[in-house]
Scaffold this active site. Structure first.
Site, short mmCIF file in Angstrom:
data_model
loop_
_atom_site.label_atom_id
_atom_site.label_comp_id
_atom_site.label_asym_id
_atom_site.label_seq_id
_atom_site.Cartn_x
_atom_site.Cartn_y
_atom_site.Cartn_z
N ASP A 174 1.04 -1.40 -0.44
CA ASP A 174 -0.48 -0.18 0.03
C ASP A 174 1.10 0.95 -0.12
O ASP A 174 2.45 1.44 0.24
CB ASP A 174 -0.91 -0.05 1.39
CG ASP A 174 -2.11 0.74 0.77
OD1 ASP A 174 -2.43 1.37 -0.22
OD2 ASP A 174 -3.10 0.26 1.34
N GLU A 207 0.17 -0.26 -5.68
CA GLU A 207 -1.23 0.98 -5.56
C GLU A 207 0.24 2.09 -5.60
O GLU A 207 -0.50 2.77 -5.75
CB GLU A 207 -1.70 1.16 -4.24
CG GLU A 207 -2.57 -0.33 -3.36
CD GLU A 207 -3.61 0.47 -2.59
OE1 GLU A 207 -4.20 0.78 -2.74
OE2 GLU A 207 -3.83 -0.76 -1.53
N TRP A 208 0.64 2.34 -6.53
CA TRP A 208 1.58 3.52 -6.92
C TRP A 208 1.16 4.30 -7.40
O TRP A 208 1.10 4.99 -7.04
CB TRP A 208 2.89 2.91 -7.28
CG TRP A 208 3.92 3.56 -8.44
CD1 TRP A 208 3.95 4.95 -7.87
CD2 TRP A 208 5.50 3.24 -8.85
NE1 TRP A 208 5.46 5.41 -8.42
CE2 TRP A 208 5.59 3.93 -9.00
CE3 TRP A 208 5.77 1.83 -8.84
CZ2 TRP A 208 7.28 4.22 -9.26
CZ3 TRP A 208 7.11 1.71 -9.49
CH2 TRP A 208 7.77 3.21 -10.07
N PRO A 209 0.53 3.90 -9.15
CA PRO A 209 0.14 4.84 -9.61
C PRO A 209 -1.22 5.95 -8.53
O PRO A 209 -1.64 7.42 -9.00
CB PRO A 209 -1.04 3.80 -10.77
CG PRO A 209 -0.17 3.05 -10.93
CD PRO A 209 0.41 2.56 -9.52
N LEU A 210 -2.58 4.73 -8.14
CA LEU A 210 -3.35 5.64 -7.07
C LEU A 210 -2.58 6.81 -6.35
O LEU A 210 -3.18 7.46 -5.96
CB LEU A 210 -3.93 4.88 -6.61
CG LEU A 210 -5.33 4.95 -5.47
CD1 LEU A 210 -5.84 5.99 -6.06
CD2 LEU A 210 -5.33 3.65 -4.21
N ASP A 235 -10.48 2.83 -3.31
CA ASP A 235 -11.17 1.77 -2.94
C ASP A 235 -12.60 1.27 -3.75
O ASP A 235 -13.84 1.90 -2.78
CB ASP A 235 -11.12 1.74 -1.04
CG ASP A 235 -9.26 1.45 -0.67
OD1 ASP A 235 -8.72 1.85 -1.43
OD2 ASP A 235 -9.52 1.62 0.55
#
Ligand code: GLA
Length: 425
Positions: A174, A207-210, A235
């Site tokens: 995360d 979840e890097w791009p998010l 989410d």
């Protein structure tokens, strides 16, 4: 495996220079692997993940059956084995946030909460492996996880090694509580290399791009080089509104993300919430159909101890799973939207196509939509003819169609008709 060796030597090199930004920049310029070269996730990962359904429930006294504990995961493992889930492909049983004790141990290692996981993660991994399944775990690139447990910042190598020692097979990493964008990017890259250095095959779910998106456009070529799948959007939760917003974001951004997906690396629109409380039957069909079209990792987040036979059959539908898992590995996209009906298509191996028609009109009853077959697959999906099979909502062969013909379908409000087109000569 040569892929692992390549990455390992790159890992070593990069590990040495990560602090030296200018040198690192020179190295980034060297053409590298196009996808994370760990040989994993050649088709979208399938499994179960606790978050959407069980969240951060740590109160085992009040709620012994639904708290995040080894008992919960052992029960899910038993059912994945006995109820046919593993046999249709759901292989990774994944722990999300809130498994940890609030402090690291005296050697700086993460440890599971001793009350809720008295046997520890190693024993749980053995149990899960004994059922022919794989175990996933969760950590965070920053100083704390999203729920406030210890983050991996400053401990990437130790944590990678700990997970490998325990026999973990997947890491969801995360992105809460990072300091700078450089830390975020370096952390995601560093952990990828650290996992690879352990020599254990560990799927790397990012979840890097998010977390990057509010500040900077993600570079998907780079994300794909380090991650097996990556979240782009908020989410998911157990409601049509949420599923709809994922679809809407995906189609609005398809030019940027669809080509990034392929064997070894996938866009992750988050968990399947089928079998819970918030979606109508038609909406559950829409989620399953569109997650197949999007070549999405299929992580169910539901309670396998209490799931309706209908939801179970939908989640275990082998023909729909076959579309999701198609070896060509090309993500589908929205072809058009007309009068609140969306048409999505996905190229499959052997020149076949999957086509989904979604009725987004939330007033009125079922609507008819007529589709010209020549408009599908760039004109090629049904050239010169094809066999059309309806997979959802009702399974059945619709018959042989010529390229010049059209097809009239009835679609329920918020529902989807999913078709498979196999070309014939
Ligand atoms: C973030 C992630 C979720 C979940 C929670 C856990 O919000 O995006 O998928 O892992 O953290 O705290």
């Amino acid at each position: 495996m040569t892929g692992t060796m390549n990455l390992r030597s790159r890992a070593h090199l990069l590990g040495c220079v990560l602090g030296l930004r200018s040198l690192a920049l020179v190295l980034w310029g060297i053409p590298g692997a196009r996808a994370l070269d760990n040989g994993l996730a050649m088709t979208p990962t399938m499994g179960w993940l606790h978050w959407e359904r069980f969240m951060c429930n740590t109160d085992c006294e009040e709620d012994p059956d639904s708290c995040v504990s080894e008992k919960l995961f052992m029960q899910m493992a038993d059912l994945m084995d006995s109820e046919g889930w593993r046999d249709v492909g759901y292989e990774y049983l994944c722990i999300d946030d809130c498994w940890m004790a609030p402090q690291r141990d005296s050697k700086g290692r993460l440890q599971a909460d001793p009350k809720r996981f008295p046997g520890g993660i190693r024993r749980l991994a053995d149990y899960v492996h004994g059922k022919g399944l794989k175990l996933g775990i969760y950590a965070d690139v920053g100083k704390l996880t999203c729920a406030g447990f210890p983050g991996s910042y400053g401990y990437y190598d130790i944590d990678a090694k700990t997970f490998a020692d325990w026999g973990v097979d997947l890491l969801k990493f995360d992105g809460c509580h990072f300091d700078t964008l450089v830390d975020l990017a370096d952390g995601y890259k560093y952990m990828s290399l650290a996992l690879n250095r352990t020599g254990r095959s560990i799927v790397y779910s990012c979840e890097w791009p998010l977390y990057m998106m509010p500040f900077r456009k993600p570079n998907y070529t780079e994300v794909r080089e380090y991650c097996n799948h990556w979240r782009n959007f908020a989410d998911i939760y157990d409601a049509w509104q949420s599923v709809k917003s994922v679809l809407d974001w995906t189609s609005s951004n398809q030019e940027k993300i669809v080509d990034a997906a392929g064997p070894g690396g996938w866009n992750d629109p988050d968990m399947l919430v089928i079998g819970n409380f918030g979606l109508s039957w038609d909406q559950q069909i829409t989620q399953m159909a569109l997650w197949a079209i999007m070549a999405a990792p299929l992580f169910m987040s539901n309670d396998l101890r209490q799931i309706s036979p209908q939801a179970k059959a939908l989640l275990q539908d082998k023909d729909v799973i076959a579309i999701n898992q198609d070896p060509l590995g090309k993500q589908g996209y929205r072809l058009r939207k007309e009068d609140n009906i969306e048409v999505w298509e996905r190229p499959l191996s052997d020149f076949a196509w999957a086509v989904a028609m979604v009725n987004l009109q939330e007033i009125g009853g079922p609507r008819f939509h007529t589709i010209s077959l020549a408009s599908l697959g760039g004109g090629l999906a049904c050239l010169p003819a094809c066999l059309i099979t309806e997979l959802l909502p009702v399974k059945g062969k619709l018959g042989f169609y010529e390229w010049t013909s059209s097809l009239k379908l009835r679609i329920n409000p918020t529902g989807t008709v999913l078709l498979r087109l196999d070309r014939t000569n």
